[in-house]
Motif scaffolding. Structure first.
Motif, PDB file in Angstrom:
ATOM      1  N   LEU A 311       0.877  -1.171   0.000  1.00 26.80           N
ATOM      2  CA  LEU A 311       0.000   0.000   0.000  1.00 26.80           C
ATOM      3  C   LEU A 311       0.918   1.224   0.000  1.00 26.80           C
ATOM      4  O   LEU A 311       1.137   1.853   1.026  1.00 26.80           O
ATOM      5  N   GLU A 312       1.476   1.542  -1.182  1.00 19.73           N
ATOM      6  CA  GLU A 312       2.551   2.523  -1.304  1.00 19.73           C
ATOM      7  C   GLU A 312       1.986   3.925  -1.530  1.00 19.73           C
ATOM      8  O   GLU A 312       1.800   4.366  -2.660  1.00 19.73           O
ATOM      9  N   THR A 313       1.697   4.651  -0.442  1.00 19.54           N
ATOM     10  CA  THR A 313       1.182   6.008  -0.549  1.00 19.54           C
ATOM     11  C   THR A 313       2.274   6.922  -1.090  1.00 19.54           C
ATOM     12  O   THR A 313       3.411   6.894  -0.630  1.00 19.54           O
ATOM     13  N   GLN A 314       1.938   7.745  -2.110  1.00 19.25           N
ATOM     14  CA  GLN A 314       2.965   8.520  -2.800  1.00 19.25           C
ATOM     15  C   GLN A 314       2.349   9.470  -3.814  1.00 19.25           C
ATOM     16  O   GLN A 314       1.143   9.469  -4.042  1.00 19.25           O
ATOM     17  N   SER A 315       3.222  10.255  -4.480  1.00 22.30           N
ATOM     18  CA  SER A 315       2.872  10.944  -5.721  1.00 22.30           C
ATOM     19  C   SER A 315       3.401  10.096  -6.872  1.00 22.30           C
ATOM     20  O   SER A 315       3.872   8.990  -6.651  1.00 22.30           O
ATOM     21  N   THR A 316       3.359  10.627  -8.101  1.00 21.65           N
ATOM     22  CA  THR A 316       3.718   9.763  -9.235  1.00 21.65           C
ATOM     23  C   THR A 316       4.740  10.394 -10.171  1.00 21.65           C
ATOM     24  O   THR A 316       4.601  11.560 -10.548  1.00 21.65           O
ATOM     25  N   PRO A 317       5.756   9.611 -10.588  1.00 23.65           N
ATOM     26  CA  PRO A 317       6.702  10.088 -11.589  1.00 23.65           C
ATOM     27  C   PRO A 317       6.056  10.356 -12.947  1.00 23.65           C
ATOM     28  O   PRO A 317       6.672  10.992 -13.802  1.00 23.65           O
ATOM     29  N   ALA A 318       4.818   9.877 -13.146  1.00 29.40           N
ATOM     30  CA  ALA A 318       4.113  10.183 -14.396  1.00 29.40           C
ATOM     31  C   ALA A 318       3.967  11.690 -14.589  1.00 29.40           C
ATOM     32  O   ALA A 318       3.876  12.176 -15.722  1.00 29.40           O
ATOM     33  N   SER A 319       3.989  12.431 -13.481  1.00 29.91           N
ATOM     34  CA  SER A 319       3.858  13.887 -13.551  1.00 29.91           C
ATOM     35  C   SER A 319       5.050  14.534 -14.251  1.00 29.91           C
ATOM     36  O   SER A 319       4.977  15.695 -14.678  1.00 29.91           O
ATOM     37  N   LEU A 320       6.166  13.804 -14.368  1.00 34.67           N
ATOM     38  CA  LEU A 320       7.323  14.335 -15.082  1.00 34.67           C
ATOM     39  C   LEU A 320       7.070  14.407 -16.588  1.00 34.67           C
ATOM     40  O   LEU A 320       7.708  15.198 -17.293  1.00 34.67           O
ATOM     41  N   ASN A 321       6.149  13.568 -17.071  1.00 28.64           N
ATOM     42  CA  ASN A 321       5.909  13.464 -18.511  1.00 28.64           C
ATOM     43  C   ASN A 321       4.527  13.943 -18.947  1.00 28.64           C
ATOM     44  O   ASN A 321       4.325  14.248 -20.120  1.00 28.64           O
ATOM     45  N   TYR A 322       3.597  13.970 -18.001  1.00 25.48           N
ATOM     46  CA  TYR A 322       2.225  14.307 -18.359  1.00 25.48           C
ATOM     47  C   TYR A 322       1.651  15.319 -17.365  1.00 25.48           C
ATOM     48  O   TYR A 322       1.844  15.183 -16.148  1.00 25.48           O
ATOM     49  N   PRO A 323       0.928  16.339 -17.867  1.00 32.82           N
ATOM     50  CA  PRO A 323       0.289  17.304 -16.970  1.00 32.82           C
ATOM     51  C   PRO A 323      -0.906  16.684 -16.257  1.00 32.82           C
ATOM     52  O   PRO A 323      -1.476  15.695 -16.728  1.00 32.82           O
ATOM     53  N   GLY A 324      -1.266  17.251 -15.132  1.00 34.88           N
ATOM     54  CA  GLY A 324      -2.488  16.845 -14.456  1.00 34.88           C
ATOM     55  C   GLY A 324      -2.343  15.742 -13.436  1.00 34.88           C
ATOM     56  O   GLY A 324      -3.318  15.357 -12.804  1.00 34.88           O
ATOM     57  N   PHE A 325      -1.120  15.218 -13.261  1.00 36.80           N
ATOM     58  CA  PHE A 325      -0.886  14.190 -12.258  1.00 36.80           C
ATOM     59  C   PHE A 325      -0.248  14.812 -11.012  1.00 36.80           C
ATOM     60  O   PHE A 325       0.417  15.852 -11.102  1.00 36.80           O
ATOM     61  N   PRO A 326      -0.425  14.173  -9.829  1.00 38.57           N
ATOM     62  CA  PRO A 326       0.188  14.720  -8.598  1.00 38.57           C
ATOM     63  C   PRO A 326       1.696  14.894  -8.767  1.00 38.57           C
ATOM     64  O   PRO A 326       2.408  13.953  -9.081  1.00 38.57           O
ATOM     65  N   SER A 327       2.172  16.112  -8.569  1.00 36.61           N
ATOM     66  CA  SER A 327       3.561  16.458  -8.866  1.00 36.61           C
ATOM     67  C   SER A 327       4.535  15.864  -7.855  1.00 36.61           C
ATOM     68  O   SER A 327       4.195  15.668  -6.683  1.00 36.61           O
ATOM     69  N   ILE A 328       5.760  15.587  -8.328  1.00 39.12           N
ATOM     70  CA  ILE A 328       6.833  15.155  -7.420  1.00 39.12           C
ATOM     71  C   ILE A 328       7.951  16.200  -7.345  1.00 39.12           C
ATOM     72  O   ILE A 328       9.008  15.942  -6.790  1.00 39.12           O
TER      73      ILE A 328
END
Length: 348
Positions: A311-328
């Protein structure tokens, strides 16, 4: 409430295992190496105390912990596509450690360093503070980061991880813990009969290499709909293309709605154990141990697929490539501060 320290000599290295125990008999044990949680002992509905996380029988196996059992994860949890990212117009290259991609901070991430540990006890809790400084350029990341991570156990059978970090440069950061939970107790069965409820109405689609495609999908009418609770077995047996890319299970990023009182509720009917998770993180990766094989000798038995759920609570590295995702992204001199609380109880 009390704590205990056990010195260990592992392959010429000096480690310590710390055990936090509350007045109810619940305990959490962890290493200074990797901040690794080695066991969490909680009662079932009949009062039997058993371990509810996966951990190696021989501690030297943590030196090559490719499944990240119990470990702190960073600088960035998850997969950074093609091991590269851009920040402030500059491109950074990171070490590849999963094909061409960068996973969980790379081979020398926070899971593989030895932390400074300070034990802390109060009238209502027992705990520890873990400290580490990661220098500018470590694993290719910018910025010197000072970490302060707290483990706290209370008499409410609540175990809280507080993550704090501070960087002297703009950088990227997303920390989590990689414990594999199994509420059957002492790994009696797989987690496929565990029922999970998530306060999440969307998840991120993955490609064949488990890299986010940039599409945020609704969970409605799919086996990714945990809003009313469902067994983990549903995803294993579904045949859904998204379960297939994850080796017939879940390894997906769910975005929390933050509408329910608890972000996650996990129950196991036979033991009667219940685990609730509350966090201020924007999301969580639900991982059902799909890539775990039978090569690991754990405290209670050999490992196998689906033996634990992360249950890995976190933000996402997807935000590095795509807008609209929780930023890191973490700005210079901004304090990174996130909290996740795991509370153990039994079904009434």
């Amino acid at each position: 409430m009390h704590s205990k320290t056990t010195p260990l000599s592992i392959e010429g290295q000096s480690w310590n295992e710390y055990t936090l125990k509350n007045d109810n008999g619940m305990s959490v044990s962890f290493l200074d190496f990797g901040g690794i949680i080695t066991s969490i002992v909680t009662p079932d509905k009949d009062g039997n105390f058993e371990n509810v996380v996966l951990g190696f029988d021989d501690y030297k196996d943590y030196l090559n912990n490719s499944n990240y059992f119990g470990a702190l994860i960073g600088r960035v949890s998850g997969r950074i596509a093609n091991s590269t990212f851009s920040l402030n117009g500059k491109e950074y290259q990171l070490p590849e450690n999963e094909g061409k991609h960068h996973l969980h901070g790379g081979p020398d991430g926070l899971h593989s360093i030895t932390w400074q540990v300070e034990l802390v006890e109060t009238a209502t809790s027992t705990g520890a503070v873990l400290y580490h400084t990661s220098l500018d350029g470590d694993a290719g990341y910018p910025g010197t980061i000072k970490y302060k991570i707290s483990y706290t156990l209370t008499n409410d059978n609540a175990f809280t991880i507080d993550y704090e970090a501070f960087s002297d440069q703009d950088t990227i950061l997303s920390l989590t813990n990689h414990s594999y939970f199994n509420l059957t107790g002492n790994l009696k069965e797989t987690v496929l009969n565990h029922e999970v409820k998530l306060d999440a109405s969307q998840f991120i689609e993955l490609d064949q290499e488990l890299i986010p495609t940039g599409r945020l999908l609704p969970v409605t009418d799919t086996v990714f709909d945990f809003t009313n609770g469902r067994k983990l077995a549903d995803g294993v047996d579904s045949g859904d293309p998204q379960n297939k890319v994850a080796s017939d299970g879940y390894d997906h990023f769910f975005v929390f709605d933050h509408k329910a009182e608890e972000n996650v509720v996990v129950t196991e009917p036979t033991s009667g154990r219940k685990l609730t998770v509350k966090t201020n993180q924007p999301a969580m990766v639900l991982y059902t141990g799909n890539s775990v094989d039978d090569s690991c000798t754990l405290k209670e038995r050999q490992s196998e697929k689906y033996l634990g759920v992360c249950l890995e609570t976190q933000s996402t590295p997807a935000s590095l490539n795509y807008p609209g995702f929780p930023s890191i992204e973490l700005a210079k001199n901004e304090v990174y501060r996130h909290t996740t609380t795991f509370t153990f109880s039994t079904l009434s």
